[in-house]
Design a protein around this motif. Structure first.
Motif, PDB file in Angstrom:
ATOM      1  N   VAL A  95      28.308 -17.897  12.418  1.00 60.08           N
ATOM      2  CA  VAL A  95      28.817 -18.820  11.410  1.00 60.08           C
ATOM      3  C   VAL A  95      28.566 -18.256  10.017  1.00 60.08           C
ATOM      4  CG1 VAL A  95      28.574 -21.137  10.424  1.00 60.08           C
ATOM      5  CG2 VAL A  95      28.409 -20.816  12.898  1.00 60.08           C
ATOM      6  N   ASP A  96      29.589 -18.244   9.178  1.00 56.20           N
ATOM      7  CA  ASP A  96      29.447 -17.837   7.770  1.00 56.20           C
ATOM      8  C   ASP A  96      28.883 -19.027   6.992  1.00 56.20           C
ATOM      9  OD1 ASP A  96      29.550 -16.871   5.206  1.00 56.20           O
ATOM     10  OD2 ASP A  96      31.718 -16.553   5.170  1.00 56.20           O
ATOM     11  N   ILE A  97      27.591 -19.239   7.148  1.00 60.91           N
ATOM     12  CA  ILE A  97      26.937 -20.422   6.585  1.00 60.91           C
ATOM     13  C   ILE A  97      26.813 -20.359   5.067  1.00 60.91           C
ATOM     14  CG2 ILE A  97      24.558 -19.627   6.867  1.00 60.91           C
ATOM     15  CD1 ILE A  97      24.073 -22.579   7.944  1.00 60.91           C
ATOM     16  N   ASN A  98      26.560 -19.181   4.527  1.00 62.36           N
ATOM     17  CA  ASN A  98      26.360 -19.067   3.079  1.00 62.36           C
ATOM     18  C   ASN A  98      27.656 -18.933   2.293  1.00 62.36           C
ATOM     19  OD1 ASN A  98      23.503 -19.232   3.032  1.00 62.36           O
ATOM     20  ND2 ASN A  98      23.455 -17.185   3.910  1.00 62.36           N
ATOM     21  N   GLY A  99      28.768 -18.732   2.978  1.00 64.56           N
ATOM     22  CA  GLY A  99      30.059 -18.619   2.308  1.00 64.56           C
ATOM     23  C   GLY A  99      30.944 -19.799   2.645  1.00 64.56           C
ATOM     24  N   VAL A 100      31.610 -19.711   3.788  1.00 66.31           N
ATOM     25  CA  VAL A 100      32.607 -20.704   4.182  1.00 66.31           C
ATOM     26  C   VAL A 100      31.997 -22.099   4.351  1.00 66.31           C
ATOM     27  CG1 VAL A 100      34.279 -21.338   5.964  1.00 66.31           C
ATOM     28  CG2 VAL A 100      34.090 -18.958   5.219  1.00 66.31           C
ATOM     29  N   VAL A 101      30.884 -22.211   5.064  1.00 68.14           N
ATOM     30  CA  VAL A 101      30.292 -23.530   5.313  1.00 68.14           C
ATOM     31  C   VAL A 101      29.864 -24.186   4.007  1.00 68.14           C
ATOM     32  CG1 VAL A 101      28.363 -24.762   6.395  1.00 68.14           C
ATOM     33  CG2 VAL A 101      29.573 -22.976   7.660  1.00 68.14           C
ATOM     34  N   ARG A 102      29.171 -23.457   3.188  1.00 64.54           N
ATOM     35  CA  ARG A 102      28.695 -24.006   1.911  1.00 64.54           C
ATOM     36  C   ARG A 102      29.860 -24.547   1.090  1.00 64.54           C
ATOM     37  NH1 ARG A 102      27.542 -21.990  -2.736  1.00 64.54           N
ATOM     38  NH2 ARG A 102      28.019 -19.847  -2.208  1.00 64.54           N
ATOM     39  N   LYS A 103      30.939 -23.777   1.016  1.00 59.73           N
ATOM     40  CA  LYS A 103      32.118 -24.219   0.249  1.00 59.73           C
ATOM     41  C   LYS A 103      32.766 -25.448   0.889  1.00 59.73           C
ATOM     42  CE  LYS A 103      33.102 -19.668  -1.554  1.00 59.73           C
ATOM     43  NZ  LYS A 103      33.768 -18.424  -1.237  1.00 59.73           N
ATOM     44  N   GLN A 104      32.912 -25.444   2.204  1.00 59.73           N
ATOM     45  CA  GLN A 104      33.543 -26.578   2.887  1.00 59.73           C
ATOM     46  C   GLN A 104      32.750 -27.871   2.698  1.00 59.73           C
ATOM     47  OE1 GLN A 104      36.482 -27.003   4.756  1.00 59.73           O
ATOM     48  NE2 GLN A 104      37.007 -25.055   3.817  1.00 59.73           N
ATOM     49  N   LEU A 105      31.426 -27.763   2.646  1.00 59.34           N
ATOM     50  CA  LEU A 105      30.581 -28.948   2.484  1.00 59.34           C
ATOM     51  C   LEU A 105      30.324 -29.274   1.021  1.00 59.34           C
ATOM     52  CD1 LEU A 105      27.927 -28.437   5.316  1.00 59.34           C
ATOM     53  CD2 LEU A 105      30.010 -29.827   5.352  1.00 59.34           C
ATOM     54  N   GLU A 180      39.878 -20.812   8.391  1.00 59.47           N
ATOM     55  CA  GLU A 180      39.956 -19.356   8.581  1.00 59.47           C
ATOM     56  C   GLU A 180      38.618 -18.733   8.171  1.00 59.47           C
ATOM     57  OE1 GLU A 180      42.297 -17.293   9.732  1.00 59.47           O
ATOM     58  OE2 GLU A 180      43.809 -18.852  10.053  1.00 59.47           O
ATOM     59  N   GLY A 181      38.140 -17.784   8.960  1.00 60.81           N
ATOM     60  CA  GLY A 181      36.959 -17.004   8.595  1.00 60.81           C
ATOM     61  C   GLY A 181      35.627 -17.709   8.752  1.00 60.81           C
ATOM     62  N   LEU A 182      35.580 -18.824   9.472  1.00 55.87           N
ATOM     63  CA  LEU A 182      34.303 -19.512   9.696  1.00 55.87           C
ATOM     64  C   LEU A 182      33.378 -18.663  10.557  1.00 55.87           C
ATOM     65  CD1 LEU A 182      32.575 -22.098   9.384  1.00 55.87           C
ATOM     66  CD2 LEU A 182      33.727 -22.973  11.446  1.00 55.87           C
ATOM     67  N   GLY A 183      33.966 -17.969  11.534  1.00 58.23           N
ATOM     68  CA  GLY A 183      33.194 -17.072  12.385  1.00 58.23           C
ATOM     69  C   GLY A 183      33.336 -15.637  11.898  1.00 58.23           C
ATOM     70  N   ILE A 184      32.205 -14.972  11.732  1.00 59.21           N
ATOM     71  CA  ILE A 184      32.175 -13.589  11.272  1.00 59.21           C
ATOM     72  C   ILE A 184      31.808 -12.699  12.452  1.00 59.21           C
ATOM     73  CG2 ILE A 184      31.045 -11.963   9.712  1.00 59.21           C
ATOM     74  CD1 ILE A 184      30.276 -14.338   7.970  1.00 59.21           C
ATOM     75  N   GLU A 185      32.526 -11.622  12.618  1.00 61.68           N
ATOM     76  CA  GLU A 185      32.210 -10.665  13.689  1.00 61.68           C
ATOM     77  C   GLU A 185      30.793 -10.135  13.510  1.00 61.68           C
ATOM     78  OE1 GLU A 185      33.956  -9.832  16.452  1.00 61.68           O
ATOM     79  OE2 GLU A 185      35.509 -11.245  15.844  1.00 61.68           O
ATOM     80  N   VAL A 186      30.071 -10.028  14.608  1.00 64.78           N
ATOM     81  CA  VAL A 186      28.721  -9.497  14.600  1.00 64.78           C
ATOM     82  C   VAL A 186      28.804  -8.005  14.865  1.00 64.78           C
ATOM     83  CG1 VAL A 186      26.448  -9.593  15.688  1.00 64.78           C
ATOM     84  CG2 VAL A 186      27.804 -11.689  15.439  1.00 64.78           C
ATOM     85  N   PRO A 187      28.335  -7.168  13.933  1.00 63.42           N
ATOM     86  CA  PRO A 187      28.403  -5.719  14.164  1.00 63.42           C
ATOM     87  C   PRO A 187      27.670  -5.331  15.445  1.00 63.42           C
ATOM     88  CG  PRO A 187      27.744  -6.212  11.897  1.00 63.42           C
ATOM     89  CD  PRO A 187      27.734  -7.510  12.657  1.00 63.42           C
ATOM     90  N   GLY A 188      28.316  -4.492  16.233  1.00 62.15           N
ATOM     91  CA  GLY A 188      27.704  -3.984  17.457  1.00 62.15           C
ATOM     92  C   GLY A 188      27.790  -4.941  18.629  1.00 62.15           C
ATOM     93  N   ALA A 189      28.397  -6.101  18.444  1.00 56.73           N
ATOM     94  CA  ALA A 189      28.473  -7.074  19.566  1.00 56.73           C
ATOM     95  C   ALA A 189      29.693  -6.836  20.418  1.00 56.73           C
ATOM     96  CB  ALA A 189      28.513  -8.494  19.024  1.00 56.73           C
TER      97      ALA A 189
END
Length: 189
Positions: A95-105, A180-189
């Motif tokens: 979850v992009d908590i510091n970007g998308v979530v913060r803005k949405q809330l 859009e963009g709520l989920g961020i790809e995890v590097p190496g996953a």
């Protein structure tokens, strides 16, 4: 009955599984409304011993790796004001908590809610929180990638069992906003 995804031996439509669902989820299924009928939502029995992702997909089907989602409870703060939301993202993203979530809330700060708050407020078990049956008034942020899938596996409110919903059904849940963009790809996953 066969599930639209995975290799599950006990599969029921959600209306046939009310007896195994926690009360908030069962209530949401009983009062289901929208273009996707409740009979297209399935409950599948899963054993919590196989909860680890690698063991889960080995036991229930490799296609679940790309078709599973997590539902995480977050809290946004602006001054003394608090808001709560659930975020649904594909399980191989975060979850992009510091970007998308913060803005949405509209919050100055956002963080994951403590386990006791998340379980106490939702009436669901830790590790099984689902977007179906959340408290009234909560925001529900759905990653667009989840809504785009034919079917998505997500918690059922308990550690035992999962729900399979058409991706488009997530958008019809109370308080849902597809982002859009709520989920961020995890590097190496």
């Amino acid at each position: 009955m066969r599930a639209p995804l995975g290799n599950f031996t006990d599969v029921r439509t959600a209306p046939e599984a009310l007896d195994v669902l926690v009360e908030p989820v069962a209530r949401a299924i009983r009062h289901w409304a929208g273009p996707v009928p409740a009979e297209e939502v399935y409950w599948v029995d899963t054993d919590p011993r196989w909860a680890d992702t690698a063991a889960f997909v080995e036991r229930y089907g490799r296609e679940l790796l790309e078709n599973s989602a997590n539902c995480l409870v977050v809290t946004g703060r602006r001054g003394e004001a608090r808001s709560h939301a659930a975020c649904v993202v594909l399980s191989h993203t975060r979850v992009d908590i510091n970007g998308v979530v913060r803005k949405q809330l509209n919050a100055r700060k956002a963080s994951f809610a403590p386990m006791d708050f998340a379980t106490g407020e939702t009436g669901m078990e830790y590790g099984g929180v689902t977007p179906v049956g959340l408290p009234v008034g909560w925001s529900l942020l759905i990653d667009a990638a989840v809504a785009d899938l034919p079917y998505v596996l997500v918690g059922s409110g308990r550690r035992r069992g999962k729900l399979l919903l058409p991706g488009k059904a997530f958008a019809q849940l109370p308080g849902a906003v597809v982002v859009e963009g709520l989920g961020i790809e995890v590097p190496g996953a």
